[in-house]
Design a protein around this motif. Structure first.
Motif, PDB file in Angstrom:
ATOM      1  N   GLU A  38       0.916  -0.849  -0.171  1.00  0.00           N
ATOM      2  CA  GLU A  38      -0.198  -0.219  -0.077  1.00  0.00           C
ATOM      3  C   GLU A  38       1.015   1.204   0.026  1.00  0.00           C
ATOM      4  O   GLU A  38       0.532   1.914  -0.365  1.00  0.00           O
ATOM      5  CB  GLU A  38      -0.663   0.037   1.044  1.00  0.00           C
ATOM      6  N   CYS A  39       2.308   1.233   0.957  1.00  0.00           N
ATOM      7  CA  CYS A  39       2.985   2.391   0.881  1.00  0.00           C
ATOM      8  C   CYS A  39       3.994   2.699  -0.235  1.00  0.00           C
ATOM      9  O   CYS A  39       4.068   3.586  -0.837  1.00  0.00           O
ATOM     10  CB  CYS A  39       3.493   2.568   1.726  1.00  0.00           C
ATOM     11  N   LEU A  40       3.691   1.208  -1.188  1.00  0.00           N
ATOM     12  CA  LEU A  40       5.052   1.621  -2.188  1.00  0.00           C
ATOM     13  C   LEU A  40       4.085   1.832  -3.193  1.00  0.00           C
ATOM     14  O   LEU A  40       5.180   2.436  -4.536  1.00  0.00           O
ATOM     15  CB  LEU A  40       6.179   0.020  -2.367  1.00  0.00           C
ATOM     16  N   LEU A  41       2.813   1.000  -3.340  1.00  0.00           N
ATOM     17  CA  LEU A  41       2.400   1.421  -4.820  1.00  0.00           C
ATOM     18  C   LEU A  41       1.740   3.111  -5.473  1.00  0.00           C
ATOM     19  O   LEU A  41       1.144   3.475  -4.543  1.00  0.00           O
ATOM     20  CB  LEU A  41       1.393   0.448  -4.953  1.00  0.00           C
ATOM     21  N   PRO A  42       2.230   2.744  -6.610  1.00  0.00           N
ATOM     22  CA  PRO A  42       1.274   4.193  -6.901  1.00  0.00           C
ATOM     23  C   PRO A  42      -0.181   4.591  -6.842  1.00  0.00           C
ATOM     24  O   PRO A  42      -0.638   3.536  -7.340  1.00  0.00           O
ATOM     25  CB  PRO A  42       2.209   4.834  -7.341  1.00  0.00           C
ATOM     26  N   ALA A  43      -0.849   5.248  -7.116  1.00  0.00           N
ATOM     27  CA  ALA A  43      -2.180   4.788  -7.635  1.00  0.00           C
ATOM     28  C   ALA A  43      -2.390   4.039  -8.598  1.00  0.00           C
ATOM     29  O   ALA A  43      -3.566   3.371  -8.297  1.00  0.00           O
ATOM     30  CB  ALA A  43      -3.090   6.184  -7.782  1.00  0.00           C
ATOM     31  N   ASP A  44      -1.522   4.450  -9.349  1.00  0.00           N
ATOM     32  CA  ASP A  44      -1.736   3.331 -11.534  1.00  0.00           C
ATOM     33  C   ASP A  44      -0.355   2.587 -10.875  1.00  0.00           C
ATOM     34  O   ASP A  44       1.214   2.407 -10.622  1.00  0.00           O
ATOM     35  CB  ASP A  44      -1.279   4.175 -12.339  1.00  0.00           C
ATOM     36  N   PRO A  45      -1.164   1.028 -10.489  1.00  0.00           N
ATOM     37  CA  PRO A  45      -0.249   0.000  -9.521  1.00  0.00           C
ATOM     38  C   PRO A  45       0.675  -0.576 -11.441  1.00  0.00           C
ATOM     39  O   PRO A  45       1.939  -1.439 -10.883  1.00  0.00           O
ATOM     40  CB  PRO A  45      -1.098  -1.144  -9.358  1.00  0.00           C
ATOM     41  N   GLY A  46       0.311  -0.029 -12.461  1.00  0.00           N
ATOM     42  CA  GLY A  46       0.642  -0.957 -13.658  1.00  0.00           C
ATOM     43  C   GLY A  46       2.273  -0.948 -13.327  1.00  0.00           C
ATOM     44  O   GLY A  46       2.647  -2.206 -13.883  1.00  0.00           O
ATOM     45  N   PRO A  47       2.682   0.485 -13.289  1.00  0.00           N
ATOM     46  CA  PRO A  47       4.664   0.206 -13.122  1.00  0.00           C
ATOM     47  C   PRO A  47       5.007  -0.599 -12.619  1.00  0.00           C
ATOM     48  O   PRO A  47       6.307  -1.447 -12.037  1.00  0.00           O
ATOM     49  CB  PRO A  47       5.063   1.643 -12.989  1.00  0.00           C
ATOM     50  N   MET A  48       4.381  -1.608 -11.428  1.00  0.00           N
ATOM     51  CA  MET A  48       4.766  -2.285 -10.250  1.00  0.00           C
ATOM     52  C   MET A  48       4.735  -4.022 -11.095  1.00  0.00           C
ATOM     53  O   MET A  48       4.961  -4.895 -10.102  1.00  0.00           O
ATOM     54  CB  MET A  48       4.369  -2.155  -8.541  1.00  0.00           C
ATOM     55  N   LEU A  49       4.534  -4.457 -12.082  1.00  0.00           N
ATOM     56  CA  LEU A  49       3.838  -5.184 -12.152  1.00  0.00           C
ATOM     57  C   LEU A  49       4.826  -6.102 -13.544  1.00  0.00           C
ATOM     58  O   LEU A  49       5.410  -5.690 -14.261  1.00  0.00           O
ATOM     59  CB  LEU A  49       2.194  -5.435 -12.902  1.00  0.00           C
TER      60      LEU A  49
END
Length: 107
Positions: A38-49
């Motif tokens: 929750e703390c690491l993910l940006p509002a758009d989680p796409g880049p973290m996938l």
């Protein structure tokens, strides 16, 4: 970081070259929890996938736009869905190996 990940090893080598000390956490041995994501993910989680993950392809995530909550739930179930490495630095979070972004941390 995942010990068998060549991208993670390259990132570690670059950080060492730049003199940036890191505490490494293998999130396959100690998974990230939902509250951490929750703390690491940006509002758009796409880049973290992690688009190379078999689960990413199996779930057809390429054509889906996940909410932050959906991405967190999937990442908690399967850490391979996390793009790696994840560098948490006082100047920000860098997702994936980005040597230019790493160099900006020391300039």
């Amino acid at each position: 970081m995942k010990s068998s990940c060549t991208t993670c090893r390259s990132a570690k080598a670059k950080l060492t070259e730049l003199g940036i000390e890191v505490d490494i956490r293998d999130f396959f041995k100690k998974p990230l929890e939902a509250t951490e994501l929750e703390c690491l993910l940006p509002a758009d989680p796409g880049p973290m996938l992690g688009t190379k993950s078999p689960k990413y392809k199996e779930l057809g995530l390429k054509d889906r736009r996940l909410t932050k909550a959906e991405a967190i739930a999937l990442m908690v179930q399967d850490n391979n869905l996390l793009k790696r490495p994840i560098l948490v630095h006082p100047k920000g979070v860098i997702i994936g190996f980005d040597s230019v972004a790493y160099e900006k941390l020391v300039s």
